[in-house]
Design an enzyme around this catalytic site. Structure first.
Site, PDB file in Angstrom:
ATOM      1  N   HIS A 129      37.253  22.874  61.257  1.00 37.60           N
ATOM      2  CA  HIS A 129      36.612  22.855  62.575  1.00 37.60           C
ATOM      3  C   HIS A 129      36.527  24.301  63.070  1.00 37.60           C
ATOM      4  O   HIS A 129      37.363  25.130  62.707  1.00 37.60           O
ATOM      5  CB  HIS A 129      37.512  22.018  63.496  1.00 37.60           C
ATOM      6  N   ASP A 205      46.036  22.568  61.347  1.00 42.13           N
ATOM      7  CA  ASP A 205      45.230  22.001  62.422  1.00 42.13           C
ATOM      8  C   ASP A 205      45.431  20.491  62.344  1.00 42.13           C
ATOM      9  O   ASP A 205      44.815  19.816  61.518  1.00 42.13           O
ATOM     10  CB  ASP A 205      43.763  22.390  62.245  1.00 42.13           C
ATOM     11  N   GLN A 208      43.207  16.029  64.335  1.00 42.41           N
ATOM     12  CA  GLN A 208      42.739  14.689  63.984  1.00 42.41           C
ATOM     13  C   GLN A 208      43.845  13.860  63.342  1.00 42.41           C
ATOM     14  O   GLN A 208      43.766  12.634  63.341  1.00 42.41           O
ATOM     15  CB  GLN A 208      41.559  14.776  62.998  1.00 42.41           C
ATOM     16  N   LYS A 231      42.712  13.287  72.290  1.00 44.67           N
ATOM     17  CA  LYS A 231      42.301  12.509  71.116  1.00 44.67           C
ATOM     18  C   LYS A 231      43.303  11.403  70.806  1.00 44.67           C
ATOM     19  O   LYS A 231      43.131  10.656  69.849  1.00 44.67           O
ATOM     20  CB  LYS A 231      42.135  13.430  69.904  1.00 44.67           C
ATOM     21  N   CYS A 373      31.118  20.803  65.291  1.00 44.94           N
ATOM     22  CA  CYS A 373      31.884  22.068  65.319  1.00 44.94           C
ATOM     23  C   CYS A 373      32.409  22.401  63.925  1.00 44.94           C
ATOM     24  O   CYS A 373      33.556  22.851  63.776  1.00 44.94           O
ATOM     25  CB  CYS A 373      33.040  22.006  66.312  1.00 44.94           C
TER      26      CYS A 373
HETATM   27  C1  LIG Z   1      39.945  19.032  63.343  1.00 39.82           C
HETATM   28  C2  LIG Z   1      39.824  19.525  64.758  1.00 39.82           C
HETATM   29  N1  LIG Z   1      40.431  20.657  65.097  1.00 39.82           N
HETATM   30  C3  LIG Z   1      40.373  21.142  66.340  1.00 39.82           C
HETATM   31  C4  LIG Z   1      39.646  20.509  67.317  1.00 39.82           C
HETATM   32  C5  LIG Z   1      39.599  21.084  68.681  1.00 39.82           C
HETATM   33  O1  LIG Z   1      40.160  20.213  69.596  1.00 39.82           O
HETATM   34  P1  LIG Z   1      40.034  20.516  71.142  1.00 39.82           P
HETATM   35  O2  LIG Z   1      38.564  20.466  71.461  1.00 39.82           O
HETATM   36  O3  LIG Z   1      40.795  19.419  71.787  1.00 39.82           O
HETATM   37  O4  LIG Z   1      40.600  21.851  71.361  1.00 39.82           O
HETATM   38  C6  LIG Z   1      38.973  19.327  67.008  1.00 39.82           C
HETATM   39  C7  LIG Z   1      38.154  18.638  68.005  1.00 39.82           C
HETATM   40  O5  LIG Z   1      37.252  17.901  67.683  1.00 39.82           O
HETATM   41  C8  LIG Z   1      39.068  18.818  65.691  1.00 39.82           C
HETATM   42  O6  LIG Z   1      38.459  17.690  65.343  1.00 39.82           O
END
Ligand SMILES: Cc1ncc(COP(=O)(O)O)c(C=O)c1O
Length: 416
Positions: A129, A205, A208, A231, A373
């Site tokens: 992401h 990260d 998810q 989430k 993203c």
């Molecule tokens: C794999 C992953 N990392 C990071 C993020 C970023 O999350 P946030 O928008 O809550 O900062 C997301 C959000 O969709 C994501 O799916």
């Protein structure tokens, strides 16, 4: 068609706890299939936040009156709940941030800037992401670090054939635990071990992964992990960075201001101990209470049951869509269920995902269409965007059937 697929979660009971899902649009129910983007909130979370605001709200950490002490206690209890949820060694290993994105930026900007030098390598993957790409690009532009990329197999898993060579000499390995586009579950423990063998920091990260699986950051052997409350049925505006205590201690502050200091003088300042060192300014207090309530809610369901439910639903969705649409649908990502979560990115023939999403919206089927993203991954897939349905604890077979029916009508509308 009616539901009742599961002996793992009583979905009807679970769903009844989400007020938004009891509402209708144009007198028809909503099929919310966008939880990988942001999840709906149950009464337990909404009520906990309202109750806190109505009975306990006060600024934390500053004022000497009892109400402020109670609010501070509640905030710290929420931290302890979040710590327990990912099996952190101590609540002090949890830093509340605005979201996972801010948590990743904290690692790159605070740890990275203090520890990386020109020519140092950071290993990422093609699944990432933007939240786990752009902070490193920023640092690369500033410091001249090298970014290396773990490639993918044809079915969207990490290709670890060359892992040891890729991590050789690297200072950081930062990889997602679950792809928000392909649903791929990555071998986090193996990646962390490879990072440490090479003397690199292991960053996960987990944005998810944490909402959908039992998480044990210590068993992973990771150094940092980032995730978001919104989430996992909690409020937006708050997320967390977990970090090993000694690493957090050794990392300089990220943002400066109130709450993060032990002392401020004309000639400098002394940081507060962790985690306050990384929580500059007034934090999202009520949101922390909601985050803690979301942890209670998820624990009440049981994370193994959550995973089992999503496995079952994903399996049903794959079978249903493949049976209904055959060659007309391309479903990206691993077909093997043991390495995928409840995220289905797909293309229906050559229809633009935004058109698909709009037609689905006419039937109250809410999916995400776009690049998610993850533009480097889109490029690798050879598409500008995908349509993505994602499942959570309140989804059932009715939602999958509604998705399939709505896709049929998209086919009709566009004359396929
Ligand atoms: C794999 C992953 N990392 C990071 C993020 C970023 O999350 P946030 O928008 O809550 O900062 C997301 C959000 O969709 C994501 O799916």
């Amino acid at each position: 068609m009616t539901t009742e697929l599961i002996d793992t979660l009583d979905v009807r009971t679970v769903k009844a706890q989400f007020p938004l899902l009891a509402t209708t649009i144009d007198d028809a129910p909503i099929h919310y299939l966008d939880s990988a983007n942001s999840a709906q909130k149950p009464h337990a979370v909404l009520d906990a936040m309202t109750r806190f605001n109505e009975t306990t709200y006060a600024p934390i950490n500053r004022s000497a009156y009892r109400l402020a002490a109670q609010a501070t206690d509640a905030y710290e209890q929420a931290r302890a709940k979040v710590a327990g949820f990912v099996n952190a060694a101590s609540p002090d290993e949890i830093v509340f941030t605005k979201n996972a994105t801010e948590a990743m930026n904290l690692v790159a900007q605070a740890w990275g800037r203090a520890n990386l030098r020109a020519g140092d390598a950071v290993v990422l993957s093609h699944l990432e992401h933007h939240a786990n790409i752009v902070p490193w690009h920023l640092l690369a532009a500033e410091l001249g670090i090298e970014l290396r990329w773990i490639p993918l197999t044809d079915d969207g898993r990490l290709d670890l054939t060359d892992l040891d060579r890729l991590v050789d000499g690297a200072k950081v390995v930062s990889v997602t635990a679950m792809s928000n586009v392909l649903g791929t579950l990555t071998p986090v423990t193996e990646l962390c071990a490879a990072a440490h063998r090479a003397g690199a920091l292991a960053v996960v990260d987990a944005c998810q992964f944490v909402p959908h699986n039992a998480t044990d950051v210590q068993a992973w052997g990771a150094d940092f992990a980032a995730f978001s409350s919104h989430k996992m049925c909690g409020p937006s505006g708050i997320g967390a960075l977990w970090g090993r205590a000694e690493l957090l201690e050794a990392t300089p502050p990220f943002l400066g201001g109130g709450n993060m200091i032990a002392d401020v003088r004309l000639d400098g300042f002394t940081s507060a101990p962790v985690p306050a060192k990384f929580e500059a300014g007034t934090p999202p207090i009520t949101e922390a209470i909601g985050f803690g309530a979301a942890v209670d809610f998820m624990n009440g369901l049981g994370m193994d049951a959550v995973r089992a439910h999503e496995l079952e639903l994903t399996s049903y969705a794959l079978e249903t869509l493949e049976a209904r649409f055959g060659d007309e649908i391309t479903i990206h990502g691993p077909r093997r269920l043991d390495v995928r979560g409840g995220v289905l990115s797909f293309a229906l023939r050559d229809l633009h995902p935004h058109d698909v999403s709009q037609v689905l919206d006419q039937r109250n089927v809410c999916i995400r269409a776009g690049h998610h993203c993850a533009k480097p991954l889109m490029k690798l897939l050879g598409v500008a965007a995908t349509a993505r349905a994602s499942f959570y604890v309140y989804n059932d077979r009715d939602d999958v059937d509604a998705l399939a029916d709505a896709l049929d009508s998209a086919s009709d509308i566009f004359g396929l």
